[in-house]
Design a protein around this motif. Sequence first.
Motif, PDB file in Angstrom:
ATOM      1  N   LEU A  21     -30.259 -12.194  -2.678  1.00 38.60           N
ATOM      2  CA  LEU A  21     -29.071 -12.597  -3.438  1.00 38.60           C
ATOM      3  C   LEU A  21     -29.362 -12.653  -4.935  1.00 38.60           C
ATOM      4  N   GLU A  22     -30.520 -13.159  -5.302  1.00 39.32           N
ATOM      5  CA  GLU A  22     -30.899 -13.197  -6.716  1.00 39.32           C
ATOM      6  C   GLU A  22     -30.899 -11.800  -7.317  1.00 39.32           C
ATOM      7  N   LEU A  23     -31.556 -10.868  -6.619  1.00 35.56           N
ATOM      8  CA  LEU A  23     -31.647  -9.500  -7.131  1.00 35.56           C
ATOM      9  C   LEU A  23     -30.270  -8.834  -7.175  1.00 35.56           C
ATOM     10  N   ALA A  24     -29.451  -9.078  -6.142  1.00 33.13           N
ATOM     11  CA  ALA A  24     -28.121  -8.470  -6.106  1.00 33.13           C
ATOM     12  C   ALA A  24     -27.233  -9.011  -7.220  1.00 33.13           C
ATOM     13  N   LEU A  25     -27.299 -10.326  -7.462  1.00 37.92           N
ATOM     14  CA  LEU A  25     -26.492 -10.911  -8.529  1.00 37.92           C
ATOM     15  C   LEU A  25     -26.965 -10.453  -9.905  1.00 37.92           C
ATOM     16  N   PHE A  26     -28.275 -10.264 -10.061  1.00 37.73           N
ATOM     17  CA  PHE A  26     -28.780  -9.740 -11.329  1.00 37.73           C
ATOM     18  C   PHE A  26     -28.336  -8.291 -11.508  1.00 37.73           C
ATOM     19  N   PHE A  27     -28.360  -7.540 -10.412  1.00 36.58           N
ATOM     20  CA  PHE A  27     -27.858  -6.159 -10.452  1.00 36.58           C
ATOM     21  C   PHE A  27     -26.395  -6.136 -10.890  1.00 36.58           C
ATOM     22  N   LEU A  28     -25.573  -7.004 -10.286  1.00 39.89           N
ATOM     23  CA  LEU A  28     -24.147  -7.053 -10.630  1.00 39.89           C
ATOM     24  C   LEU A  28     -23.954  -7.463 -12.082  1.00 39.89           C
ATOM     25  N   PHE A  29     -24.705  -8.456 -12.533  1.00 36.69           N
ATOM     26  CA  PHE A  29     -24.642  -8.928 -13.923  1.00 36.69           C
ATOM     27  C   PHE A  29     -24.875  -7.775 -14.897  1.00 36.69           C
TER      28      PHE A  29
END
Length: 452
Positions: free
Chosen positions: A144-152
């Motif tokens: 989730l951390e990596l996915a949210l950073f990707f989205l950001f």
Amino acid sequence: MSAATSNPALSGRTDAAAESAASGASGRFLSLPYLFLRATTAGGGLVGGLVQTFVFARILDPERFSIFILVGTLGIALWLSDIGLVKIIFVRMRAWLLGGAQPGASVVWHATAIVILYFLLGIVSTILCFVGALAFGAGVYGGLELALFFLFTAITLVWFALRNISLAVDDFIFFESMEATRRILHVGFMLATLPLIGLPLMAFLVIANLIWVVLFVVMIARLSRKGALQPTVAGFPRHLRSFFRDNRKEVVQGGTYAVNEFYLYNFSYAIVPVAYGLGAPTIILDTLFKVMRGATVLYSAASDVALPRQTRAHNEGDRRTLILSTWMAAGLASLPGIVIGIALVFFSEPMFRLLLGNSAVMPKPIVDLMIVLLAANLIQTVSNFLLIHTGYFKVIARVSVLVSLAATLVAGIAIAVGADLTGFIRAFTAIYVASSLCYLTLALRGPLAKKS
């Protein structure tokens, strides 16, 4: 000519005071409010990239830091899907606004379809990033951390589209106000993750993406009221097909340029971790490109300030004003370039020591190459801005292919002969300087050579 008088779709749907301010700003040779705002947001872009490096170097270990770098690069890679589509929308909408061309109200539907497409790409890609992180053993929380950073990172593609649409309809001052707000909030919450405050990284990522949601709601509502976007998703597939059908040639040409430009700035991220390893080499490369991207944002800001005047002069066949406004863009861009260059010459060692902490040490020869790249980048950015926004897609597409081929060949040779990371970057710099001179030549022989 104002938006209200030149476009039926825009007529009667624009706030009178805002329209008057925007029209006046675009009509003056230099809009001081826009210059101030654009300089602020551009500086925020550079600061934001460096703050991210500063923070991540202190809250993540070097290997995890380099993984976040690669995920962020994948987020930026989503820009590959643009393939120049937004610039086609800009050229069409700007020509319509200035009364120099048609396709009529269809350009608004096309712009809406592109914005929706980019939203969908961002959401789907974020889900794929999460699934990929799980497959590589990151776990649900880490994924989730990596996915949210990707989205950001990736969702800036939609923001890029909204910026160009706002610029095309002379609503750039309001957009830059929103951009300044975004920069301040994102940088502030990112700094809050440092040990002194201790905001969890996950909390920052959730808040940062919620900020995006609010900004998108505000900007889309604003542009819909101005008639630059349609406030509906109805007919999205049909309008998207219409856009590609009506702009087939420009999509191929602009896409060729966009793909090759993206490749030039990002192929090293695939090569360096394999050839030189994760950790310090990847962090050094990323820091170099963060400075370059930050400078590009500043140079682009200068070009943005001149763009309303450039496009009007080009549309009216006013070569003298076109040349003067291009010199203005180059002059404004040179100011941050000189400041960054001086900082690198005299303060690079303490600056990068503070920035990178114990994660890596920036070699002095790479700092010297960075200065050369910044100068070449200034030339290329100002030249390409003029070429793209006046519709010279075909010529820049051809050059971009040759540059990508040359960069790949030279990089391969550098690795084959056993060059270290500095040698690899030196080879890249040689190709980049040559490409900037090519684009300058195209600008001089293209839009700047046209007679009034």
